[in-house]
Enzyme design. Structure first.
Site, short mmCIF file in Angstrom:
data_model
loop_
_atom_site.label_atom_id
_atom_site.label_comp_id
_atom_site.label_asym_id
_atom_site.label_seq_id
_atom_site.Cartn_x
_atom_site.Cartn_y
_atom_site.Cartn_z
N ARG A 57 37.36 60.90 66.55
CA ARG A 57 38.57 60.12 66.19
C ARG A 57 39.85 60.67 66.69
O ARG A 57 40.20 61.99 66.87
CB ARG A 57 38.62 59.97 64.83
CG ARG A 57 37.73 59.11 64.24
CD ARG A 57 37.45 59.16 62.57
NE ARG A 57 36.57 58.18 62.15
CZ ARG A 57 35.17 58.49 62.25
NH1 ARG A 57 34.74 59.71 62.73
NH2 ARG A 57 34.35 57.52 61.94
N HIS A 109 35.62 57.12 69.43
CA HIS A 109 34.32 57.23 70.53
C HIS A 109 34.93 56.42 71.68
O HIS A 109 34.16 55.54 72.39
CB HIS A 109 33.03 56.54 70.09
CG HIS A 109 32.55 57.46 69.08
ND1 HIS A 109 32.64 58.63 68.80
CD2 HIS A 109 31.53 56.95 68.08
CE1 HIS A 109 31.78 59.19 67.96
NE2 HIS A 109 31.15 58.33 67.30
N HIS A 158 25.25 60.87 71.63
CA HIS A 158 24.99 60.26 70.51
C HIS A 158 23.54 59.85 69.93
O HIS A 158 23.35 58.85 69.29
CB HIS A 158 26.02 59.19 70.34
CG HIS A 158 26.56 58.96 68.89
ND1 HIS A 158 25.93 58.34 67.80
CD2 HIS A 158 27.80 59.29 68.39
CE1 HIS A 158 26.54 58.29 66.78
NE2 HIS A 158 27.69 58.86 67.06
N GLU A 198 26.25 66.13 67.20
CA GLU A 198 27.11 65.72 68.37
C GLU A 198 27.88 67.23 68.98
O GLU A 198 28.82 67.58 68.36
CB GLU A 198 28.04 64.73 68.13
CG GLU A 198 27.29 63.45 67.53
CD GLU A 198 28.35 62.52 66.89
OE1 GLU A 198 29.11 62.09 67.37
OE2 GLU A 198 28.03 61.94 65.68
C1 GLA Z 1 30.27 59.16 64.64
C2 GLA Z 1 31.11 59.19 63.60
C3 GLA Z 1 30.77 58.35 62.51
C4 GLA Z 1 30.23 56.95 63.02
C5 GLA Z 1 29.29 57.12 64.03
C6 GLA Z 1 28.84 55.74 64.65
O1 GLA Z 1 29.28 60.15 64.61
O2 GLA Z 1 31.69 60.56 63.24
O3 GLA Z 1 31.72 58.20 61.50
O4 GLA Z 1 31.26 56.38 63.37
O5 GLA Z 1 29.81 58.06 64.99
O6 GLA Z 1 28.44 54.89 63.58
#
Ligand code: GLA
Length: 382
Positions: free
Chosen positions: A108, A133, A207, A342
């Site tokens: 984010r 993302h 991811h 991640e």
């Molecule tokens: C990442 C984010 C989560 C969510 C996933 C997708 O891991 O941190 O909050 O948005 O991607 O669902």
């Protein structure tokens, strides 16, 4: 030495330089058509097989890892990632970002804004008021150029993508190369490289949602994260800027702990994340690749270790999966059916000057290596 002896010598040297793959036919790459995007762009599916029979399928749509088949304690192969059987599945609804490469900015950015050299850039606010993302059409939704590769380390796929200046609001044309390699040590290795034409920000990740049992939820998986610190978030999952010790909190995974052991505790961070959805600050050693996390599924004995060059690790416990998606083999993905690990720079770094920098300038090269290594533990719970 006679000419003949020289010749023999050269032949032996040549044979040795070919590496182990020349001697073994079991390492394989195949390429087949996976389908077409709505715009009619053809998309392929690559199948990589190593000497142990481990098999990974990757598509050049979003650089998505479609399946990862690894043995359990008894040698039985099972698919340990979530996703779809068909390209249509991913095209229609990949809200969870199953298996994809994430960019330009993984995770984010607060309110979709950041400033670089005094200029403010605005990005899509596609996660409440925040940017998530890479925006509306991130690297997970584009078709990458792809070619099979064979290296000393194994068989793989090299993906490249040219993201034009201004794409999704980010400055600079960025050329990205992501190479997935399947090694004979049962590792899925991801090497990222990128360059830019203008000063920009970049934070790439992968991811995949793992479920080492291949079914059910992931709450019994035992997780260790090599981190003493994490970055607490506000209720919109943006880091507050604090770097806090995990000690005495349900985010302490310094010792192997079942994911489900504390996930329902009345803890502010768990309430904000709806479970685990946080960035851990990895303990770094001098080695280029440090162990970030180790996960073990007690029933099957499958083990996953993550090694990375990155400073952070987002552990996301699949809290937003809600049973509305039916994936591979008609499996309904309920809450916490998979987890993500991640490797990344910290969320909202462009607005947090004390976090490691995500700025990429012309002339510099962005580099990241992350390895997902699979094995089995000999007996339950070890
Ligand atoms: C990442 C984010 C989560 C969510 C996933 C997708 O891991 O941190 O909050 O948005 O991607 O669902």
């Amino acid at each position: 030495m006679t000419r003949r002896a020289w010749g023999k010598c050269l032949l032996i040297l040549f044979w040795m330089s070919m590496g182990p793959m020349a001697a073994d036919a079991a390492q394989k790459i195949t390429r087949q058509r996976f389908g077409r995007t709505a715009e009619g762009i053809p998309v392929d599916l690559f199948t990589l097989t190593n000497r142990n029979g481990m098999e990974v399928k990757i598509t050049n749509y979003g650089g998505i890892v479609v399946s990862v088949k690894v043995p359990d304690r008894n040698g039985t192969l099972g698919d340990v990632v979530l996703g779809y059987d068909t390209l249509e599945g991913y095209l229609k609804d990949n809200r969870p970002y199953f298996g994809a490469i994430i960019g330009r900015y993984a995770n984010r950015i607060a309110k979709g804004r950041f400033t670089l050299d005094g200029r403010e850039y605005r990005l899509a606010q596609n996660d409440g008021e925040n940017h998530l993302h890479g925006g509306i059409k991130g690297f997970d939704k584009v078709v990458w150029k792809a070619s099979p590769v064979r290296t000393r380390q194994g068989v793989g796929v090299r993906l490249t993508y040219r993201s034009r200046d201004g794409e999704e609001g980010y400055p600079g044309t960025v050329l990205v190369t992501v190479t997935y390699t399947l090694t004979d040590a049962n590792e899925l290795r991801i090497d990222y490289l990128a360059r830019t034409t203008k000063k920009t920000i970049l934070n790439l990740t992968h991811h995949s949602y793992f479920n080492l049992a291949g079914t059910g939820d992931i709450l019994e998986h035992r997780l260790r994260i090599n981190a003493d610190l994490f970055t607490p978030v506000d209720r919109t999952l943006i880091p507050t800027g604090e770097i806090r010790s995990v000690k005495g909190t349900p985010l302490d995974f310094t010792r192997p702990t079942p994911i489900g052991a504390r996930i329902e505790q009345k803890d502010e961070q768990l309430l904000f994340g709806h479970g685990y959805d946080h960035n851990w600050v990895l303990n770094k050693s001098d080695a280029p690749l440090t162990l970030a996390a180790r996960v073990e599924e007690p029933r099957t004995g499958r083990v996953l270790e993550v090694y990375t060059t990155e400073p952070g690790l987002q552990f996301y416990s699949g809290n937003f999966l809600d049973g509305s998606i039916t994936g591979k083999a008609n499996r309904v993905y309920g809450r916490r059916a998979g987890f993500c690990l991640e490797a990344q720079h910290f969320p909202d770094s462009p607005n947090k000057p004390h976090f490691p920098s995500v700025v990429l300038s012309p002339g510099q090269q962005y580099r990241q290596t992350t390895v997902y290594k699979f094995s089995v533990s000999p007996s339950p719970g070890q």
